[in-house]
Design a protein around this motif. Structure first.
Motif, PDB file in Angstrom:
ATOM      1  N   ASP A 208       0.807  -1.220   0.000  1.00 40.53           N
ATOM      2  CA  ASP A 208       0.000   0.000   0.000  1.00 40.53           C
ATOM      3  C   ASP A 208       0.839   1.268   0.000  1.00 40.53           C
ATOM      4  N   GLU A 209       1.988   1.263   0.710  1.00 43.44           N
ATOM      5  CA  GLU A 209       2.723   2.503   0.956  1.00 43.44           C
ATOM      6  C   GLU A 209       4.013   2.641   0.163  1.00 43.44           C
ATOM      7  N   ILE A 210       4.571   1.538  -0.328  1.00 42.32           N
ATOM      8  CA  ILE A 210       5.825   1.609  -1.084  1.00 42.32           C
ATOM      9  C   ILE A 210       5.612   1.185  -2.533  1.00 42.32           C
ATOM     10  N   GLY A 211       4.973   0.029  -2.743  1.00 45.78           N
ATOM     11  CA  GLY A 211       4.614  -0.395  -4.091  1.00 45.78           C
ATOM     12  C   GLY A 211       5.739  -0.990  -4.911  1.00 45.78           C
ATOM     13  N   VAL A 212       6.772  -1.494  -4.245  1.00 42.84           N
ATOM     14  CA  VAL A 212       7.873  -2.132  -4.975  1.00 42.84           C
ATOM     15  C   VAL A 212       7.574  -3.616  -5.152  1.00 42.84           C
ATOM     16  N   MET A 213       8.441  -4.301  -5.873  1.00 46.65           N
ATOM     17  CA  MET A 213       8.293  -5.741  -6.064  1.00 46.65           C
ATOM     18  C   MET A 213       8.593  -6.462  -4.748  1.00 46.65           C
ATOM     19  N   LEU A 214       7.926  -7.590  -4.550  1.00 44.58           N
ATOM     20  CA  LEU A 214       8.033  -8.323  -3.288  1.00 44.58           C
ATOM     21  C   LEU A 214       8.712  -9.668  -3.505  1.00 44.58           C
ATOM     22  N   ALA A 215       9.608 -10.016  -2.581  1.00 44.52           N
ATOM     23  CA  ALA A 215      10.210 -11.348  -2.561  1.00 44.52           C
ATOM     24  C   ALA A 215      10.018 -11.933  -1.164  1.00 44.52           C
ATOM     25  N   ILE A 216       9.733 -13.212  -1.115  1.00 38.19           N
ATOM     26  CA  ILE A 216       9.523 -13.910   0.151  1.00 38.19           C
ATOM     27  C   ILE A 216      10.630 -14.929   0.345  1.00 38.19           C
ATOM     28  N   SER A 217      11.324 -14.836   1.461  1.00 39.48           N
ATOM     29  CA  SER A 217      12.363 -15.800   1.813  1.00 39.48           C
ATOM     30  C   SER A 217      11.669 -17.026   2.408  1.00 39.48           C
ATOM     31  N   LEU A 218      11.339 -17.985   1.549  1.00 34.85           N
ATOM     32  CA  LEU A 218      10.428 -19.079   1.902  1.00 34.85           C
ATOM     33  C   LEU A 218      11.174 -20.293   2.479  1.00 34.85           C
ATOM     34  N   HIS A 219      11.867 -21.037   1.631  1.00 32.75           N
ATOM     35  CA  HIS A 219      12.816 -22.091   2.014  1.00 32.75           C
ATOM     36  C   HIS A 219      12.209 -23.377   2.565  1.00 32.75           C
ATOM     37  N   ALA A 220      10.931 -23.409   2.838  1.00 36.43           N
ATOM     38  CA  ALA A 220      10.290 -24.638   3.321  1.00 36.43           C
ATOM     39  C   ALA A 220       8.804 -24.555   3.032  1.00 36.43           C
TER      40      ALA A 220
END
Length: 411
Positions: A253-265
């Motif tokens: 909502d406030e930045i609007g950049v691309m998102l990455a999730i450090s998932l790993h499992a």
């Protein structure tokens, strides 16, 4: 052979000392919003009718031309420059060490001055040159609170959050060292190049959890993407989080950049071990936040980072569960061969197994590139950053090199 630049010789130190942070009573202009900068100028007596113009001049000199000395601001009067020098600083952090990998990756160890009663702090920033682009991996904290078991940074306790200015200073310093700013011979006409930039992409994937330093990261990225400044497109800025769910919503909502999730499992019980924040925000809650991220489409996908750990999370059953977990989310899966560090308890998956895993995910309709390890020889690869002033002992470096030669020659 990796190269470590000697920054202690007289000529180099003199140049760097000119950029080193000056007296602590000087207020930093880097990292202030336009309104904050105008207020700062008002505080030192700049007339109200001049403030907007002065802010515009300073913004251009700092972010478009990249100057770090007020005397280089050629369209500002000498009297005004003297006033600025008495009250403000636009200096760069000190470079403690600069290393260049055999693959061209660069790593800088930067030292920032004390805050309040604190001590100077150090962070690492990494530049990765690639065909047609250059990616800068930026840190948001000194150390980290998350203690992810496979991550070297997680072995360094959190010292403090970086300020907005310290986050931006990493970008400015990198552009300095790479020759990525225009010259300052004339005061007019500087243009932001449409292409050919050495630093074209920013990833908040360095030291720390960006969403535990939300306000400073937010302002830094809004300034970095400002069209009248550094002008890096929000589609070329990626923020990586281990899963701080409330701030994922705020990021969209406030930045609007691309998102990455450090998932790993793909199972809570394993992710609890690898990424302990999962105990607070389990997979179901995290996946819902991803599905709700604004603007998701095939053109704006979430990147899921998945480090490949031998015998831990690399089976075909894991691959099947990963596809099920991400169903309905426009996504790309970055498969990351585990990068060794002294004392780590994990091994990288066999290359054949990584390829089988990638093939299954690809056939299920998800892009799953295998990230080429970069900068391993200077501990600049994913999960290897750590800024303690006491560098690795020779025996530790030899152990690291042995691990790389014995177990990772195929990649």
């Amino acid at each position: 052979m990796a190269l470590t630049l000697d920054l202690k010789d007289e000529s180099t130190r003199a140049a760097l000392d000119a950029r080193a942070a000056p007296r602590p009573e000087l207020r930093e202009l880097i990292g202030l919003s336009r309104s904050e900068m105008a207020n700062a100028l008002a505080d030192v007596g700049v007339p109200a009718k001049q403030q907007r113009m002065r802010v515009s001049q300073l913004w251009n000199w700092i972010y478009v031309r990249g100057v770090s000395d007020f005397d280089d601001m050629l369209n500002i009067s000498k009297e005004m420059r003297e006033l600025l020098k008495r009250h403000f600083t636009i200096a760069r952090p000190e470079i403690v060490e600069e290393q260049i990998s055999t693959d061209g990756t660069r790593k800088w160890l930067m030292r920032f001055p004390p805050r309040g009663a604190g001590r100077p702090v150090e962070v690492e920033t990494v530049y990765i040159p690639e065909e047609g682009r250059g990616t800068l991996c930026v840190s948001s904290q000194v150390g980290c609170t998350l203690t992810c078991s496979f991550c070297h940074t997680g072995t360094q306790k959190l010292v403090r959050n970086l300020t907005t200015g310290e986050i931006l200073a990493q970008i400015l310093l990198a552009r300095d060292r790479l020759g990525d700013f225009p010259d300052t011979e004339t005061a007019e006409g500087a243009m932001v190049p449409a292409d050919g930039r050495k630093v074209s992409n920013i990833v908040m994937m360095g030291m720390g959890e960006p969403l535990y330093n939300f306000e400073n990261v937010k302002l830094a990225l809004l300034i970095a993407s400002d069209g009248d400044g550094l002008s890096i497109s929000k589609r070329r800025i990626t923020l990586s989080t281990s899963g701080v769910v409330p701030e994922i919503y705020r990021t969209g909502d406030e930045i609007g950049v691309m998102l990455a999730i450090s998932l790993h499992a793909v199972r809570d019980e394993l992710r609890d071990e690898l990424v302990p924040i999962n105990k607070k925000y389990p997979l179901e809650t995290l996946m819902q936040a991803c599905r709700d991220y604004p603007g998701l489409s095939n053109a704006k996908r979430i990147t899921f980072e998945y480090v490949m750990l031998k015998g831990v999370n690399d089976s075909l059953a894991d691959a099947k569960d990963l596809v099920r977990l991400l169903k309905g989310i426009p996504a790309k899966i970055n498969l990351i061969p585990f990068n060794p560090w002294p004392g780590s308890a994990y091994e990288c998956s066999d290359w054949e197994q990584i390829e089988k895993f990638a093939d299954f995910v690809n056939q299920a309709g998800y892009a799953s590139p295998i990230r080429t390890p970069r900068g391993r020889d200077i501990l600049a690869a994913c999960g290897q950053l750590k800024s303690e002033s006491e560098r690795l002992k020779k025996s530790e470096r030899m152990a690291l090199e042995s691990m790389m030669i014995a177990g990772h020659g195929a990649d």
